[in-house]
Design a protein around this motif. Sequence first.
Motif, short mmCIF file in Angstrom:
data_model
loop_
_atom_site.label_atom_id
_atom_site.label_comp_id
_atom_site.label_asym_id
_atom_site.label_seq_id
_atom_site.Cartn_x
_atom_site.Cartn_y
_atom_site.Cartn_z
N TYR A 163 0.92 -1.96 -0.79
CA TYR A 163 0.05 -0.84 -0.42
C TYR A 163 -0.40 -0.17 -1.71
O TYR A 163 0.19 -0.38 -2.78
N THR A 164 -1.47 0.60 -1.63
CA THR A 164 -2.04 1.23 -2.83
C THR A 164 -1.68 2.71 -2.84
O THR A 164 -2.05 3.44 -1.92
N PRO A 165 -0.99 3.17 -3.87
CA PRO A 165 -0.58 4.57 -3.95
C PRO A 165 -1.70 5.47 -4.47
O PRO A 165 -2.66 5.00 -5.08
N TYR A 166 -1.51 6.77 -4.25
CA TYR A 166 -2.48 7.77 -4.71
C TYR A 166 -2.02 8.39 -6.03
O TYR A 166 -1.67 9.56 -6.11
N PHE A 167 -1.98 7.60 -7.08
CA PHE A 167 -1.72 8.18 -8.40
C PHE A 167 -2.32 7.27 -9.47
O PHE A 167 -2.70 6.13 -9.19
#
Length: 332
Positions: A89-93
């Motif tokens: 999954y792609t994180p928000y940072f």
Amino acid sequence: MPQQVPPLKLMHVTPLAAESFGVRSMCTLVQTPDVTILLDPGISVCPWRFNLPPHPLELQNIQMLRKKIANAADKAEIATISHYHYDHYTPYFEDWIVNWTNQTETARQIYQNKTLLIKNTKTDINKSQQERAKTFLKTSIAHAKAIEEADKKTFTYNNTKLHFSQAVPHGEDNTALGHVIMLTVEYQNERFMFAPDIQGPMSDQTQKLILEKPLSLLMLGGPPFYLQDIRVNTATLQKAVNNLKDIVKTVPFTILEHHTLRDEFSQQKINPIKEQAKQAEHNLLTAAEFVNEENHFLEANRKKLYKTFLPSKEFQQWIKTLNNSNIKKPPI
């Protein structure tokens, strides 16, 4: 290898990023006449392998494949997350060495206006993944159309059904690495199963779930040979190989990916499995081979990359900054 016959005629499966494309990922786009699903839209490179950081060619590659995933996301109504490791999954940072993400834009582009069908965030999950999931959901709520935990559930879109499994071990039973959920996409008489990070499977129960119903196509994460005698003992790896041999005897088309292909000698080590598939007149392929592309095992060949393609002086200076807390975008 037997003559390849397309395993699916009514649905379309497109691997977007994987170890055979040179990154850590199993991101795949599935399209049926009813719905388009983006599976595990994450992608990473290993920060240190063979005591070396990612080669510039690896970072150029993850940059290119990030764009490929973003373009595919524009087509999808649904995104799934099998578990909360950053290659799924792609994180928000912001991160320019592992995930190739900016602060929020990279993830927002993938998840905005989507229905997210995700691994349960409270049960069958280890502490580190639970913390990641909490952080992810706080931001995703603002962008996603809807978010629903999917373990052991079926979602129906006209004639397409998405069957999510119960949580299964991320490798062997009782592993500290947590659990993942597998997905079977069913349209009419075709079934595609997506089984990430099961590492073989090492678990007999996971193998039983895979073989429960006839499959047209299976994509799975195979045995982690590169961890032999480091995190996984030889007997456990052999059990994973034996379980996989049984699978390829039964399933006509198997895409073998992920941990298996991080080993320098993976192609020799999977030969016995390929032979088992061949005897059954079945197919065992990498994701790259499935889409008629060449394999690019960049992580497994990182030492060779550094010897063959010496990085620029600017990149070598960037490497010296990797102990800093704020890593800048590399000069590639």
